[in-house]
Design a protein around this motif. Structure first.
Motif, PDB file in Angstrom:
ATOM      1  N   SER A 227       6.493 -19.933  -4.379  1.00 53.05           N
ATOM      2  CA  SER A 227       7.003 -19.285  -3.425  1.00 53.05           C
ATOM      3  C   SER A 227       6.730 -17.892  -3.296  1.00 53.05           C
ATOM      4  O   SER A 227       7.203 -17.732  -2.145  1.00 53.05           O
ATOM      5  CB  SER A 227       8.609 -18.651  -4.138  1.00 53.05           C
ATOM      6  OG  SER A 227       9.074 -18.010  -4.504  1.00 53.05           O
ATOM      7  N   ASP A 228       5.581 -17.317  -3.275  1.00 50.19           N
ATOM      8  CA  ASP A 228       5.077 -16.376  -3.163  1.00 50.19           C
ATOM      9  C   ASP A 228       4.168 -16.640  -1.880  1.00 50.19           C
ATOM     10  O   ASP A 228       3.158 -15.231  -1.792  1.00 50.19           O
ATOM     11  CB  ASP A 228       4.276 -15.422  -3.957  1.00 50.19           C
ATOM     12  CG  ASP A 228       5.132 -14.273  -5.731  1.00 50.19           C
ATOM     13  OD1 ASP A 228       6.618 -14.586  -4.625  1.00 50.19           O
ATOM     14  OD2 ASP A 228       4.379 -14.193  -6.695  1.00 50.19           O
ATOM     15  N   TYR A 229       3.313 -18.137  -1.438  1.00 46.56           N
ATOM     16  CA  TYR A 229       2.701 -18.071  -0.378  1.00 46.56           C
ATOM     17  C   TYR A 229       3.402 -18.569   0.020  1.00 46.56           C
ATOM     18  O   TYR A 229       3.685 -20.434   0.018  1.00 46.56           O
ATOM     19  CB  TYR A 229       1.863 -18.948  -1.221  1.00 46.56           C
ATOM     20  CG  TYR A 229       0.937 -17.971  -2.571  1.00 46.56           C
ATOM     21  CD1 TYR A 229      -0.321 -17.242  -2.680  1.00 46.56           C
ATOM     22  CD2 TYR A 229       1.607 -18.074  -3.903  1.00 46.56           C
ATOM     23  CE1 TYR A 229      -0.795 -16.362  -3.260  1.00 46.56           C
ATOM     24  CE2 TYR A 229       1.039 -16.633  -5.205  1.00 46.56           C
ATOM     25  CZ  TYR A 229      -0.997 -16.506  -4.796  1.00 46.56           C
ATOM     26  OH  TYR A 229      -0.620 -15.528  -5.326  1.00 46.56           O
TER      27      TYR A 229
ATOM     28  N   SER B 240       4.298 -23.014 -10.141  1.00 45.68           N
ATOM     29  CA  SER B 240       3.216 -23.122 -10.257  1.00 45.68           C
ATOM     30  C   SER B 240       2.437 -23.965 -10.649  1.00 45.68           C
ATOM     31  O   SER B 240       2.566 -24.922 -11.143  1.00 45.68           O
ATOM     32  CB  SER B 240       3.559 -21.477 -11.618  1.00 45.68           C
ATOM     33  OG  SER B 240       3.681 -22.456 -12.643  1.00 45.68           O
TER      34      SER B 240
ATOM     35  N   ASP C 266       3.176 -18.599  -8.845  1.00 52.82           N
ATOM     36  CA  ASP C 266       4.498 -18.568  -7.663  1.00 52.82           C
ATOM     37  C   ASP C 266       4.781 -18.784  -6.934  1.00 52.82           C
ATOM     38  O   ASP C 266       4.113 -18.172  -5.473  1.00 52.82           O
ATOM     39  CB  ASP C 266       5.548 -17.523  -8.088  1.00 52.82           C
ATOM     40  CG  ASP C 266       6.953 -18.172  -7.958  1.00 52.82           C
ATOM     41  OD1 ASP C 266       7.137 -19.078  -7.079  1.00 52.82           O
ATOM     42  OD2 ASP C 266       7.597 -17.051  -8.159  1.00 52.82           O
TER      43      ASP C 266
END
Length: 191
Positions: A117-119, A135, A115
């Motif tokens: 948005s996690d990074y 992803s 994902d």
């Protein structure tokens, strides 16, 4: 070969420096790659999309200023709609600072983003907003000379747990494609 991490630029992080770009550009030109769509690479990308069940799959060759998708599979219509009611269709050429493949090339190893948005380093990338990418899974195309020619990659518009099986599959596909590319160079045959 060392990996130079991206440098900060405001809220976004820049694409890592690619010191091999001039040599890669010359190598791709000698191979006749990265300048026009290749039907066999489009078919390869379609196979990647089917294998992984994603809407986007690419065989990407990176030059000094841009990326060229010599193999491309995309949905007929954009799978994501932006807040203004429009969607974007992925074309064959993107600037080097769009997407995640330039990071794969600079790092010389696969990249798994379940994902984006996690990074924070990747969440602000233009492909997130323009194409709805959430992803990414990509592997470098490293030829027998040690040159990274580009990548094979797949993207989805939803978060995805790629797992070890996904990582192994994309690496296997990259290795198989390099063999085909080098056979083409040796024999002068089409892909």
């Amino acid at each position: 070969m060392s990996y130079d991490p991206p440098r900060p630029a405001g809220r976004l992080l820049l694409t890592p420096e690619d010191k091999e770009a001039p040599d890669r550009t010359r190598r791709l030109h000698r191979l006749g790659l990265g300048e026009r769509p290749e039907p066999s690479l489009d078919a390869f990308a379609h196979g990647l999309a089917e294998l992984t069940g994603v809407p986007y799959a690419m065989v990407n060759f990176l030059g000094e200023e841009s990326q060229f998708f010599a193999g491309l599979y995309t949905p007929a219509a954009p799978p994501a709609v932006r807040s203004d009611g429009t969607g974007a269709l992925l074309g064959r050429v993107l600037p080097r600072d769009h997407g995640f493949c330039p990071h794969v090339v600079a790092r010389r190893k696969a990249l798994v983003l379940q994902d984006v948005s996690d990074y924070p380093r990747f969440a602000g990338n233009p492909v997130v907003d323009e194409f709805g990418i959430r992803s990414y899974l990509g592997a470098p195309l490293i030829d027998s000379t040690g040159m990274v020619l580009g990548t094979v990659s797949v993207c989805d518009i939803r978060p995805r747990a790629w797992g070890q099986a996904g990582l192994a599959a994309i690496k296997e596909q990259a290795a198989a494609l390099v063999v085909r590319l080098e056979r083409r160079e040796d024999d002068g045959l089409p892909l």
